[in-house]
Design an enzyme around this catalytic site. Structure first.
Site, PDB file in Angstrom:
ATOM      1  N   SER A  15       3.868  19.331   3.338  1.00 55.88           N
ATOM      2  CA  SER A  15       4.523  19.304   2.063  1.00 55.88           C
ATOM      3  C   SER A  15       5.852  18.901   2.347  1.00 55.88           C
ATOM      4  O   SER A  15       6.271  18.358   1.293  1.00 55.88           O
ATOM      5  CB  SER A  15       4.273  20.714   1.522  1.00 55.88           C
ATOM      6  OG  SER A  15       4.977  21.542   2.137  1.00 55.88           O
ATOM      7  N   ASP A 185      12.336  29.658  -0.522  1.00 53.05           N
ATOM      8  CA  ASP A 185      11.120  30.432   0.020  1.00 53.05           C
ATOM      9  C   ASP A 185      11.252  30.174   1.853  1.00 53.05           C
ATOM     10  O   ASP A 185      10.419  30.417   2.434  1.00 53.05           O
ATOM     11  CB  ASP A 185       9.955  29.992  -0.370  1.00 53.05           C
ATOM     12  CG  ASP A 185       9.658  28.526   0.090  1.00 53.05           C
ATOM     13  OD1 ASP A 185      10.591  27.800   0.641  1.00 53.05           O
ATOM     14  OD2 ASP A 185       8.424  28.021  -0.132  1.00 53.05           O
ATOM     15  N   HIS A 188      10.434  25.468   1.754  1.00 54.81           N
ATOM     16  CA  HIS A 188      10.543  24.331   1.058  1.00 54.81           C
ATOM     17  C   HIS A 188      11.826  23.897   0.684  1.00 54.81           C
ATOM     18  O   HIS A 188      12.494  24.444  -0.261  1.00 54.81           O
ATOM     19  CB  HIS A 188       9.633  24.155  -0.221  1.00 54.81           C
ATOM     20  CG  HIS A 188       8.040  24.415   0.318  1.00 54.81           C
ATOM     21  ND1 HIS A 188       7.464  25.482   0.347  1.00 54.81           N
ATOM     22  CD2 HIS A 188       7.178  23.672   0.613  1.00 54.81           C
ATOM     23  CE1 HIS A 188       6.179  25.570   0.603  1.00 54.81           C
ATOM     24  NE2 HIS A 188       5.886  24.223   0.865  1.00 54.81           N
TER      25      HIS A 188
END
Length: 211
Positions: A15, A185, A188
């Site tokens: 991601s 978090d 990310h």
């Protein structure tokens, strides 16, 4: 600057690389890759480079292996940039621990994938460490992340790859700023966190502003 005009630069990973490249931020994503592309273009306008994003959110090395032939080898890169490993380790701390990839499997799989790509395409490699935006090296998740990053550093030396020390880049900013500035978090990054990554890539590529 080690990139040369006409070269094809393919980025693959999870991601952090994906960053919406298959959706609203197509085709490059809204993260570090897009920043690297823009800044290389601004600092070296004489270069004509082709940039390709093949990041997929949630991927581990097992997922990379399943799509490696189509998303890495078939892209015929001159340079192949790989940043993978955050999910391999992170899953151990979430609700899917059975999907975590042990360090030895991670190393074995990543080495095999890199060898396939180099043998099939003759590409050069850029290997970026997985990271955790956490200053406490005694934190269990941070300690695990450091072990996976050590694997990447060793593989970079083994393959003569360009090594991007992503964790070290975040460690530098964390000495003077809180982790929440860079990510909610620890994984990310916000846009400034992606800028930290981009600067690490630019330095590794020799595309710093002083050039």
């Amino acid at each position: 600057m080690i990139l040369r005009t006409g070269q094809r630069v393919v980025f693959i990973g999870d991601s952090i690389t994906d960053c919406g490249r298959r959706d609203a931020a197509a085709p490059y994503g809204s993260g570090y890759l897009s920043l690297v592309r823009a800044l290389v273009g601004a600092r070296h306008p004489e270069l004509e480079l082709e940039w390709v994003n093949r990041g997929v959110s949630g991927d581990t090395v097992r997922d990379l292996a399943a799509r490696w032939a189509s998303d890495a080898v078939a892209e015929r890169p001159d340079w192949l940039s790989v940043m993978i490993g955050i999910n391999d380790m992170w899953r151990r701390y979430g609700d899917r621990p059975h999907e975590a990839v042990p360090t030895d499997e991670y190393e074995r799989t990543l080495r095999d994938l890199l060898r396939q790509a180099v043998d099939a395409t003759g590409c050069r490699l850029i290997l970026a460490d997985p990271f955790l935006i956490e200053p406490d090296r005694g934190d269990p998740q941070r300690a695990d992340t450091d072990r996976y990053a050590a694997v990447v550093a060793a593989l970079a030396a083994e393959f003569g790859a360009v090594h991007v020390p992503s964790q070290a880049a975040f460690d530098r900013v964390l000495t003077v700023s809180p982790a929440k500035r860079w990510a909610d978090d620890r994984v990310h990054p916000h846009l400034p966190g992606h800028a930290v990554l981009a600067e690490a890539f630019l330095t590794a590529l020799g595309a710093t502003a002083a050039d």
